[in-house]
Structure formats: C-alpha cells, structure tokens
Design a protein around this motif. Structure first.
Motif, PDB file in Angstrom:
ATOM      1  N   UNK A  35      24.293  28.489  39.902  1.00 17.01           N
ATOM      2  CA  UNK A  35      24.220  27.882  38.571  1.00 17.01           C
ATOM      3  C   UNK A  35      25.444  28.259  37.752  1.00 17.01           C
ATOM      4  N   UNK A  36      25.880  27.338  36.926  1.00 13.09           N
ATOM      5  CA  UNK A  36      26.980  27.590  35.983  1.00 13.09           C
ATOM      6  C   UNK A  36      26.461  27.283  34.584  1.00 13.09           C
ATOM      7  N   UNK A  37      26.759  28.168  33.653  1.00 12.15           N
ATOM      8  CA  UNK A  37      26.338  27.941  32.274  1.00 12.15           C
ATOM      9  C   UNK A  37      27.503  27.364  31.476  1.00 12.15           C
ATOM     10  N   UNK A  38      27.254  26.295  30.746  1.00  8.04           N
ATOM     11  CA  UNK A  38      28.233  25.811  29.765  1.00  8.04           C
ATOM     12  C   UNK A  38      27.653  26.098  28.388  1.00  8.04           C
ATOM     13  N   UNK A  39      28.410  26.819  27.562  1.00 13.69           N
ATOM     14  CA  UNK A  39      27.989  26.988  26.166  1.00 13.69           C
ATOM     15  C   UNK A  39      28.777  26.010  25.313  1.00 13.69           C
ATOM     16  N   UNK A  40      28.064  25.155  24.612  1.00 15.09           N
ATOM     17  CA  UNK A  40      28.728  24.110  23.839  1.00 15.09           C
ATOM     18  C   UNK A  40      29.112  24.603  22.447  1.00 15.09           C
ATOM     19  N   UNK A  41      28.713  25.838  22.101  1.00 17.97           N
ATOM     20  CA  UNK A  41      29.029  26.360  20.765  1.00 17.97           C
ATOM     21  C   UNK A  41      28.310  25.546  19.708  1.00 17.97           C
ATOM     22  N   UNK A  42      29.073  24.843  18.867  1.00 20.42           N
ATOM     23  CA  UNK A  42      28.435  24.017  17.838  1.00 20.42           C
ATOM     24  C   UNK A  42      28.037  22.650  18.374  1.00 20.42           C
ATOM     25  N   UNK A  43      28.501  22.325  19.583  1.00 17.40           N
ATOM     26  CA  UNK A  43      28.238  20.990  20.137  1.00 17.40           C
ATOM     27  C   UNK A  43      26.773  20.786  20.469  1.00 17.40           C
ATOM     28  N   UNK A  44      26.294  19.568  20.274  1.00 19.13           N
ATOM     29  CA  UNK A  44      24.871  19.290  20.442  1.00 19.13           C
ATOM     30  C   UNK A  44      24.579  18.580  21.753  1.00 19.13           C
ATOM     31  N   UNK A  45      25.567  18.482  22.642  1.00 20.12           N
ATOM     32  CA  UNK A  45      25.378  17.744  23.891  1.00 20.12           C
ATOM     33  C   UNK A  45      26.462  18.165  24.874  1.00 20.12           C
ATOM     34  N   UNK A  46      26.250  17.873  26.153  1.00 21.33           N
ATOM     35  CA  UNK A  46      27.313  18.038  27.146  1.00 21.33           C
ATOM     36  C   UNK A  46      28.128  16.752  27.170  1.00 21.33           C
TER      37      UNK A  46
END
Lengths: 113, 227
Positions: free
Chosen positions: B86-97
């Motif tokens: 698994x890889x985690x993406x943190x979008x920070x303030x973003x509300x979507x990938x």
C-alpha cells in the motif's frame, strides 16, 4: 472545495497558452460554466483570487458565463430546459431526458498583451 | 511591439487531469491491471471493506492499494497489516485524488500484471466525482447508517459510479433504513448502476462482490492479452 484545483488548472492552461503565443501579460480570462456542472461560480471566483498571484495572469479579470441547462426529452422528442442535472422534463414530467447543455467547464478565450 | 489581442482557448478546465487519466488508463489496460476508484463519504467503512476483501481473496487475486487521505497514514498501515502492498497519498488541503498523484503512486507501487489496484479516494461524496483517475470503474460505498436519499443529494457521484456497495448491512435490524428505497434513488440518477448489499464486518454478501471483482479482473486480463 475542488474549485481550488479547477482554478489552479485554469491558471496553468492560461499561462501556458499565453507563453506559447508570446504574450507577456494576461488581461482577462473568460470561462463557460454550465449551471448543471459541479462547480460553484462564487467559489471559482474566490479561488481565482488566491491562485493567480505571482503569475503573468495576476492582474487578469475573470468573467464567468453561465450556460443554461438543456436536455433532449425522448418522450416529447424535443429540447427542453433542464433545472437539475438529473431532473425530469418540464412538459411531460418523465425522466427520459438526456442532458445536452449546462455541463460545461471550459476556458473560452482570453485577452493578452 | 506587443499589442492586446484575444486568444481562443476552447479547452476543458479538466483537460490536464483528463490527459493524465488517459495515460494511467492506457498503462493499466496494457498491463492487465484492474484499477478501481473507491469513493464514499467519511466513515462508510471503505477501509474495512478493502481489508476484508484482501484477506478473503489472498489466494485468489493479488491486490495492492493506493490510499488517499488529507492527513495520516493510518489507512495504509491498516492495509499493510494484511500483507498487501500500500502507498499513502496525503492530499493536505486537497479534497480529492487527481490523476497526476495516482500516476506517480502507481509507478512506485508497480502492481503486477493480472492484479487489482484499489484506489481509496478521500472520504468525500462531492469532489472526487469530477476527477477521472484512469480507473476501470468507480465503486461508490454507502453505509446504511447514512440516509436513503444520499444518491439524490449527491447525484454526480452515483451517476459516475458503475457499482454501489451498500455496507454495514449487519446493522439493518437496528435502523429504519429502507434498502429498496435507497437503491431506487440510486437507479433514478443512474439506471445502469449495479448494486450489492454487504457487511464488511460479518462477511454477509461479500461473495457477490468477490464474484464481481474476479469477473472484472479476468475480463481485464483477457483484454490485455488480446491487445
């Protein structure tokens, strides 16, 4: 608030296009935003103020043209006004309506120097 | 000498994302990878559903996961406990990938040919609907502790999805939730939507999802061999 991403994309495309045309400054940008699209024009304007800073479009005005919703009613066999994205036909009330306009999210044109 | 002029742009605002998505889709199709974009509101039980699926299909289907959240890598850690990558993406303030983030994550993860790639989007029933990631299908997860009218309140997401999974079915005896009405609402915005009712906690109904998954993965692998 995906409007922020949308406006970042607008600024990217606008600045890239301006540079390709040898422009040094963008004076105005015009968008077509359908009333049935998922974007809110007030939020778009708000985000625009934030993302244009430090770019060649930082003084550019933004004009948002609202495109009204329209659909083709299969039962009436005609184009009808559509108030909701998945709404029914205002004449016959049935739901066999295919959206034909109002979903736009487009950069129409821009004025450059 | 510069002068003022009008440039016709005529481009979709999402055209950049869509170009990245098309690239992702080509890559997934060429390699026979079934990419699924899981979307829902926060707390619908998406991660539990994925964890159970990975455990139950351990010997049947290779699965790797891209986790999207604004903060923390808690979900990726939960997935890794199953042994899946698994890889985690943190979008920070973003509300979507978006498709660009997913392209990079997929490159790092390098899922094997014939496997399934689960993309768990940020918990949000609005914004992820607009961003194509290059997936084969969007799967919307709704739990029975939410309202039956969610498909009508957030129609874009249900219109964009190919499969709706109604989760937490084990709680139905304690609730006034009307499953038929919920499905009827979803079908009003998307007549082609497929629907399944499951409990990721008890396992009830999960075999139907696994059958859907294996059929979709098999179909995808066969198509990549033909190409």
């Amino acid at each position: 608030m995906h409007e922020l991403s949308l406006m970042e994309s607008v600024i990217d495309i606008v600045c890239e296009t301006a540079r390709q045309h040898g422009a040094t400054r963008v004076k105005s940008v015009r968008l077509d935003v359908g009333v049935l699209s998922h974007a809110d024009p007030d939020a778009l304007l708000f985000c625009y103020q934030a993302v244009r800073h430090g770019t060649i479009a930082q003084a550019a005005t933004l004009e948002i043209k609202r495109v009204p919703g329209e659909g083709w009613c299969l039962d009436c066999a005609k184009t009808v006004a559509l108030a909701d994205r998945f709404g029914g036909c205002p004449d016959c009330g049935r739901h066999r309506v295919q959206m034909t306009a109002g979903d736009e999210l487009k950069i129409r044109d821009m004025e450059v120097i | 000498m510069s002068q003022e002029r009008i440039i016709q742009v005529e481009r979709d605002i999402l055209s950049k994302n869509d170009a990245y998505a098309a690239e992702n889709r080509r890559h997934f199709e060429r390699n026979g990878i079934l990419a699924l974009n899981f979307v829902s509101s926060p707390g619908s039980g998406k991660t539990s559903l994925l964890v159970r699926t990975i455990y139950d299909l351990k010997d049947r289907l290779a699965i790797s996961v891209i986790e999207g959240d604004q903060q923390t890598s808690n979900d990726a850690a939960r997935i890794r406990e199953t042994g899946a990558r698994a890889i985690q993406i943190n979008t920070g303030k973003g509300c979507h990938l978006d498709a660009h983030m997913v392209g990079h994550a997929a490159e790092d993860l390098a899922p094997e040919s014939g496997s399934a790639l689960f993309i768990e989007n940020v918990g949000n029933l609005v914004c992820p609907a607009a961003f194509d990631l290059g997936e084969a299908h969007k799967v919307v997860v709704l739990s029975v502790t939410e309202g039956e009218d969610k498909p009508l309140k957030y129609p874009d997401m249900f219109a964009a999805a190919d499969l709706m999974i109604l989760n937490k079915a084990d709680l139905l005896p304690h609730l006034d939730f009307n499953v038929g009405l919920c499905i009827a609402n979803a079908l009003r915005v998307n007549p082609r939507l497929q629907t399944l009712t499951v409990s990721a906690r008890t396992g009830e109904g999960m075999e139907a999802f696994y059958a859907w998954l294996e059929a979709s993965a098999g179909h995808r692998a066969a198509r990549s061999k033909e190409a």
